[in-house]
Motif scaffolding. Structure first.
Motif, PDB file in Angstrom:
ATOM      1  N   HIS A 198       0.855  -1.206   0.000  1.00  0.00           N
ATOM      2  CA  HIS A 198       0.000   0.000   0.000  1.00  0.00           C
ATOM      3  C   HIS A 198       0.881   1.243   0.000  1.00  0.00           C
ATOM      4  O   HIS A 198       1.446   1.602   1.035  1.00  0.00           O
ATOM      5  CB  HIS A 198      -0.912  -0.021   1.245  1.00  0.00           C
ATOM      6  CG  HIS A 198      -1.872   1.123   1.341  1.00  0.00           C
ATOM      7  ND1 HIS A 198      -3.185   0.960   1.745  1.00  0.00           N
ATOM      8  CD2 HIS A 198      -1.741   2.452   1.096  1.00  0.00           C
ATOM      9  CE1 HIS A 198      -3.803   2.128   1.734  1.00  0.00           C
ATOM     10  NE2 HIS A 198      -2.938   3.059   1.362  1.00  0.00           N
ATOM     11  N   HIS A 227       1.510   5.361  -2.015  1.00  0.00           N
ATOM     12  CA  HIS A 227       1.120   6.442  -2.939  1.00  0.00           C
ATOM     13  C   HIS A 227       2.423   7.118  -3.381  1.00  0.00           C
ATOM     14  O   HIS A 227       2.580   8.331  -3.258  1.00  0.00           O
ATOM     15  CB  HIS A 227       0.226   7.454  -2.235  1.00  0.00           C
ATOM     16  CG  HIS A 227      -0.978   6.882  -1.539  1.00  0.00           C
ATOM     17  ND1 HIS A 227      -2.252   7.038  -2.011  1.00  0.00           N
ATOM     18  CD2 HIS A 227      -1.094   6.138  -0.394  1.00  0.00           C
ATOM     19  CE1 HIS A 227      -3.119   6.431  -1.185  1.00  0.00           C
ATOM     20  NE2 HIS A 227      -2.433   5.883  -0.202  1.00  0.00           N
ATOM     21  N   HIS A 246      -9.424   1.659   0.977  1.00  0.00           N
ATOM     22  CA  HIS A 246      -9.158   2.388   2.221  1.00  0.00           C
ATOM     23  C   HIS A 246     -10.447   2.395   3.053  1.00  0.00           C
ATOM     24  O   HIS A 246     -11.443   2.977   2.622  1.00  0.00           O
ATOM     25  CB  HIS A 246      -8.826   3.851   1.927  1.00  0.00           C
ATOM     26  CG  HIS A 246      -7.473   4.110   1.326  1.00  0.00           C
ATOM     27  ND1 HIS A 246      -7.130   3.745   0.051  1.00  0.00           N
ATOM     28  CD2 HIS A 246      -6.383   4.757   1.845  1.00  0.00           C
ATOM     29  CE1 HIS A 246      -5.887   4.143  -0.186  1.00  0.00           C
ATOM     30  NE2 HIS A 246      -5.409   4.748   0.875  1.00  0.00           N
ATOM     31  N   HIS A 252      -6.063   0.061   6.403  1.00  0.00           N
ATOM     32  CA  HIS A 252      -6.164   1.047   7.494  1.00  0.00           C
ATOM     33  C   HIS A 252      -6.719   0.381   8.749  1.00  0.00           C
ATOM     34  O   HIS A 252      -5.959  -0.039   9.594  1.00  0.00           O
ATOM     35  CB  HIS A 252      -7.007   2.285   7.129  1.00  0.00           C
ATOM     36  CG  HIS A 252      -6.192   3.348   6.457  1.00  0.00           C
ATOM     37  ND1 HIS A 252      -5.217   4.053   7.098  1.00  0.00           N
ATOM     38  CD2 HIS A 252      -6.207   3.802   5.193  1.00  0.00           C
ATOM     39  CE1 HIS A 252      -4.671   4.900   6.255  1.00  0.00           C
ATOM     40  NE2 HIS A 252      -5.249   4.765   5.080  1.00  0.00           N
ATOM     41  N   ASP A 311       1.967   2.812   3.475  1.00  0.00           N
ATOM     42  CA  ASP A 311       1.059   3.909   3.094  1.00  0.00           C
ATOM     43  C   ASP A 311       1.862   5.133   2.631  1.00  0.00           C
ATOM     44  O   ASP A 311       1.375   6.262   2.726  1.00  0.00           O
ATOM     45  CB  ASP A 311       0.116   4.294   4.251  1.00  0.00           C
ATOM     46  CG  ASP A 311      -1.070   5.143   3.795  1.00  0.00           C
ATOM     47  OD1 ASP A 311      -1.341   5.206   2.580  1.00  0.00           O
ATOM     48  OD2 ASP A 311      -1.723   5.757   4.662  1.00  0.00           O
TER      49      ASP A 311
HETATM   50 ZN    ZN Z   1      -3.355   5.103   1.529  1.00  0.00          ZN
END
Ligand code: ZN
Length: 411
Positions: A78, A80, A248, A271, A322
């Protein structure tokens, strides 16, 4: 190209059978060989075993790993990682007392990253992102999921997908692209969110699927972002184009997103800082893996995912960074493994399982990544001198990684 590593103090995560996930109490077991060797040819793990059973193998490169530990590279399910610029000014705002939600309401947050990304050229976005990916590889990560979601227009999302595709082509790490179709609501759609959802389902998803890059679809199911009903509509649109959900959910509020994910056959629900017994029940008897993101909890000072409740209920768990500019600006999996032990009360064995084989499962690649198994991809970490693998999470924020083998190449 062949590499032989000998005299390995501990060879971790050795799975004879092609294990693709480790669940519940089995996560407490981390199979290993003491005083081991491993032999790699091209990009594949060919042979390994105890030094006592070692017969001379000829190899182009021989590494003596006396006092060192060898384990599969981290699988970060996970991230970005493709974004433009940074959000250090918001970091300072938060130190001075503003909440993540207040910053977002003031035009900061995801909308801030989207504005920066829209103004950044594709070439520049690639350069910035590739640099980050190389940093992650140097810290021991060999497989990385990368999401879009900072575009917030069809064109900018497609730009992100093209950048992810180029990263996938140009780097040795395994890259898994996810279309984070619904990450935030752009200002111009604040009063007519349904039009934005239409744009996602009728334009973005079909256009994105033409590029034939994304494997998964993601939605930020949260108050102020996308409701459970909206999430379901977007996942249904993705399904038409064979995009499996990875979503998410439950970061700040419990909306029922976990069961929506399970109903839509999500590969992962990520999450879960907030979690109730209905969520745990929904995950039982499903193929959906929960993913904890302790770096985000650390950085935002929000609750940590109740990993014990999940694992003790017999569920699997993966951990990931994340990595993103707003809520988790670090992609260091070594820190995540340590945070899982310190803050999520996971044992080192559970944390390493969560960061390797289960992380690979959460990307749909655990048949080829995440364990030391004959025939799997040769993605390995060789540590510095350590007395025991437990030192990896114990010495938090230290770098245990000395050398990396990725796709069979020694870096
Ligand atoms: Zn995320």
């Amino acid at each position: 190209m062949s590499i032989l590593i000998t005299n390995i103090k501990q060879l971790l995560q050795v799975r004879k059978n092609n294990t693709t996930i480790v669940v519940g109490k089995d996560m407490k077991t981390l199979p290993l060989i003491e005083n081991a060797y491993i032999y790699i040819e091209n990009d594949t793990i060919i042979e390994y075993g105890s030094m006592e059973d070692y017969d001379v193998i000829e190899a182009e490169t021989i590494i003596d790993a006396t006092d060192k530990i060898v384990l599969p590279s981290w699988c970060d399910s996970h991230t970005h990682t493709v974004y433009a610029g940074d959000r250090t000014s918001e970091f300072v705002d938060r130190i001075n007392g503003l909440s993540y939600a207040e910053i977002a309401n003031n035009g900061g947050g995801i909308l801030n990253s989207a504005k920066l990304l829209q103004e950044t050229s594709e070439e520049e976005l690639f350069e910035q992102s590739m640099k980050r990916v190389n940093e992650l590889i140097a810290m021991g990560t060999g497989a990385i999921e990368i999401k879009t979601g900072y575009g917030l227009t069809v064109e900018a999302e497609l730009k992100m997908l093209r950048v992810i595709k180029r990263i996938k082509q140009e780097c040795l790490a395994k890259i898994i692209p996810t279309l984070l179709a619904a990450h935030a609501i752009p200002d111009q759609y604040r009063s007519n969110k349904s039009d934005y959802i239409k744009l996602i389902t009728e334009q973005l998803i079909p256009e994105a699927s033409k590029l034939n890059i994304a494997q998964y679809i993601d939605v930020f199911c949260e108050d102020g972002y996308f409701s459970v009903e909206e999430t379901a509509a977007i996942l249904n649109a993705g399904k038409t184009y064979n995009l499996q959900p990875k979503i998410h959910v439950n970061q700040f509020n419990i909306l029922g997103g976990v069961s929506i994910g399970v109903e839509h056959n999500a590969l992962s629900v990520d999450h879960l800082e907030e979690l109730n017994s209905e969520d745990i029940d929904a995950l039982k008897n499903s193929d959906t893996i929960p993913v904890a993101l302790p770096g985000c909890s650390y950085f935002l000072s929000i609750p940590y995912t109740p990993a014990r409740a999940l694992i003790d209920a017999g569920l699997p768990l993966a951990i990931a960074t994340d990595y993103n500019p707003g809520s988790a600006p670090s992609g260091n999996m070594n820190f995540i493994v340590s945070a899982a032990c310190v803050k999520l009360k996971m044992t080192p064995e559970e944390a390493i399982n969560a960061a390797t084989i289960n992380g690979a499962y959460a990307m749909g690649i655990s048949n080829m990544y995440g364990s030391i198994t004959r025939g799997k991809k040769a993605n390995l970490i060789i540590t510095r001198s350590l007395k025991h693998y437990r030192e990896i999470p114990y010495a938090f924020a230290h770098n245990p990684v000395e050398q990396i083998i990725i796709n069979g190449q020694l870096l």
